[in-house]
Design a protein around this motif. Structure first.
Motif, mmCIF file in Angstrom:
data_model
loop_
_atom_site.group_PDB
_atom_site.id
_atom_site.type_symbol
_atom_site.label_atom_id
_atom_site.label_comp_id
_atom_site.label_asym_id
_atom_site.label_seq_id
_atom_site.Cartn_x
_atom_site.Cartn_y
_atom_site.Cartn_z
ATOM 1 N N THR A 198 -1.688 35.603 50.728
ATOM 2 C CA THR A 198 -3.115 35.428 50.466
ATOM 3 C C THR A 198 -3.330 35.148 48.985
ATOM 4 N N VAL A 199 -4.265 34.243 48.723
ATOM 5 C CA VAL A 199 -4.572 33.809 47.363
ATOM 6 C C VAL A 199 -6.065 34.050 47.114
ATOM 7 N N PRO A 200 -6.426 35.256 46.648
ATOM 8 C CA PRO A 200 -7.839 35.501 46.336
ATOM 9 C C PRO A 200 -8.307 34.497 45.281
ATOM 10 N N SER A 201 -9.494 33.952 45.507
ATOM 11 C CA SER A 201 -10.001 32.936 44.590
ATOM 12 C C SER A 201 -11.510 33.057 44.442
ATOM 13 N N ASP A 202 -11.981 32.780 43.242
ATOM 14 C CA ASP A 202 -13.424 32.751 43.001
ATOM 15 C C ASP A 202 -13.908 31.303 42.849
ATOM 16 N N SER A 203 -13.112 30.356 43.322
ATOM 17 C CA SER A 203 -13.486 28.949 43.206
ATOM 18 C C SER A 203 -14.790 28.630 43.920
ATOM 19 N N PHE A 204 -15.170 29.460 44.888
ATOM 20 C CA PHE A 204 -16.417 29.252 45.615
ATOM 21 C C PHE A 204 -17.413 30.390 45.336
ATOM 22 N N ASN A 205 -17.163 31.100 44.238
ATOM 23 C CA ASN A 205 -18.072 32.154 43.749
ATOM 24 C C ASN A 205 -18.322 33.260 44.760
ATOM 25 N N LEU B 265 -14.585 39.235 44.289
ATOM 26 C CA LEU B 265 -14.903 40.382 43.446
ATOM 27 C C LEU B 265 -14.504 40.082 42.002
ATOM 28 N N ASP B 266 -14.919 40.949 41.082
ATOM 29 C CA ASP B 266 -14.727 40.683 39.655
ATOM 30 C C ASP B 266 -13.311 40.892 39.136
ATOM 31 N N SER B 267 -12.523 41.738 39.796
ATOM 32 C CA SER B 267 -11.184 42.009 39.257
ATOM 33 C C SER B 267 -10.146 42.088 40.377
ATOM 34 N N TYR C 65 -9.038 46.460 55.410
ATOM 35 C CA TYR C 65 -8.191 45.717 56.348
ATOM 36 C C TYR C 65 -6.760 46.236 56.432
ATOM 37 N N GLY C 66 -6.386 47.189 55.607
ATOM 38 C CA GLY C 66 -5.032 47.732 55.636
ATOM 39 C C GLY C 66 -3.966 46.681 55.384
ATOM 40 N N LEU C 67 -4.280 45.700 54.542
ATOM 41 C CA LEU C 67 -3.345 44.595 54.305
ATOM 42 C C LEU C 67 -2.083 45.049 53.596
ATOM 43 N N ASP C 68 -0.962 44.526 54.064
ATOM 44 C CA ASP C 68 0.285 44.686 53.320
ATOM 45 C C ASP C 68 0.948 43.319 53.130
ATOM 46 N N LEU C 69 0.112 42.291 53.095
ATOM 47 C CA LEU C 69 0.582 40.923 52.878
ATOM 48 C C LEU C 69 0.812 40.679 51.392
ATOM 49 N N PRO C 70 1.740 39.795 51.040
ATOM 50 C CA PRO C 70 1.848 39.399 49.639
ATOM 51 C C PRO C 70 0.514 38.791 49.186
ATOM 52 N N MET C 71 0.057 39.176 48.001
ATOM 53 C CA MET C 71 -1.234 38.717 47.500
ATOM 54 C C MET C 71 -1.101 38.336 46.035
ATOM 55 N N THR C 72 -1.665 37.190 45.711
ATOM 56 C CA THR C 72 -1.657 36.743 44.317
ATOM 57 C C THR C 72 -2.822 37.376 43.569
ATOM 58 N N ASP C 73 -2.809 37.207 42.283
ATOM 59 C CA ASP C 73 -3.960 37.566 41.464
ATOM 60 C C ASP C 73 -5.084 36.577 41.805
ATOM 61 N N ILE C 74 -6.285 36.821 41.339
ATOM 62 C CA ILE C 74 -7.393 35.897 41.556
ATOM 63 C C ILE C 74 -7.017 34.556 40.911
#
Length: 184
Positions: free
Chosen positions: A88-95, A98-100, A112-121
């Protein structure tokens, strides 16, 4: 004049080489496009999962499609980390993020109890897009139009397919592509 003679003439004129530039070609993911900052600190490198298909999904916590996190986790659980990796790639490209990174990580874990690899925003569109998304745009003409765009790479890091936000993670048209990669 036959097709072979036409091709020979085009080659002689250099036209075939010029036309091949416009032909779609699958390109393996370049190293610089494979590295992301991890939400946990350090780096997340897609090449670490070479040999397995990877589904890369740009996400956002305040999106109407955020409930797809549940389906992404179910998809990972269904196939297991030895067969498929969902990143998963959290992104604020569409505003809509979250802030951090800390807030995103907490939100995903609590809700969601996620344990998936996740990038920074990470930016996924425009001139500041991460190199992965710049590569995707340049090589495949694909850019996320919204959050929860899903991009499937094969075991060698080559683009296979993408689906927009409205395609749920467990949709048959998506899982069929994964199944096909796993039976090769």
């Amino acid at each position: 004049m036959g097709k072979a003679a036409n091709r020979a003439q085009l080659r002689a004129l250099g036209v075939a080489a010029a036309l091949s530039v416009w032909a779609p070609m699958a390109m393996a993911l370049p190293q610089e496009a494979a590295r992301f900052a991890s939400i946990e600190g350090g780096a997340l490198d897609l090449t670490a999962w070479r040999g397995r298909p990877i589904l890369v999904v740009n996400t956002a916590s305040h999106c109407g499609f955020t409930d797809q996190y549940e389906g992404l986790q179910a998809l990972q659980d269904r196939y297991g980390p030895e067969q498929l990796v969902v990143v998963t790639v959290p992104s604020d490209s569409f505003n809509q993020e979250l802030d951090s990174a800390a807030e995103v990580a907490e939100f995903c874990e609590i809700n969601y109890g996620l344990d998936l690899p996740m990038t920074d925003i990470t930016p996924v569109r425009g001139p500041d897009a991460h190199p992965f998304y710049a590569w995707l745009q340049r090589s495949e003409g694909v850019a996320p139009r919204w959050n929860f765009t899903k991009v499937l790479l094969d075991a060698e890091g080559e683009y296979v397919a993408h689906w927009g936000s409205t395609t749920r993670p467990l949709a048959p048209r998506l899982t069929r592509e994964i199944d096909a990669l796993l039976t090769r």
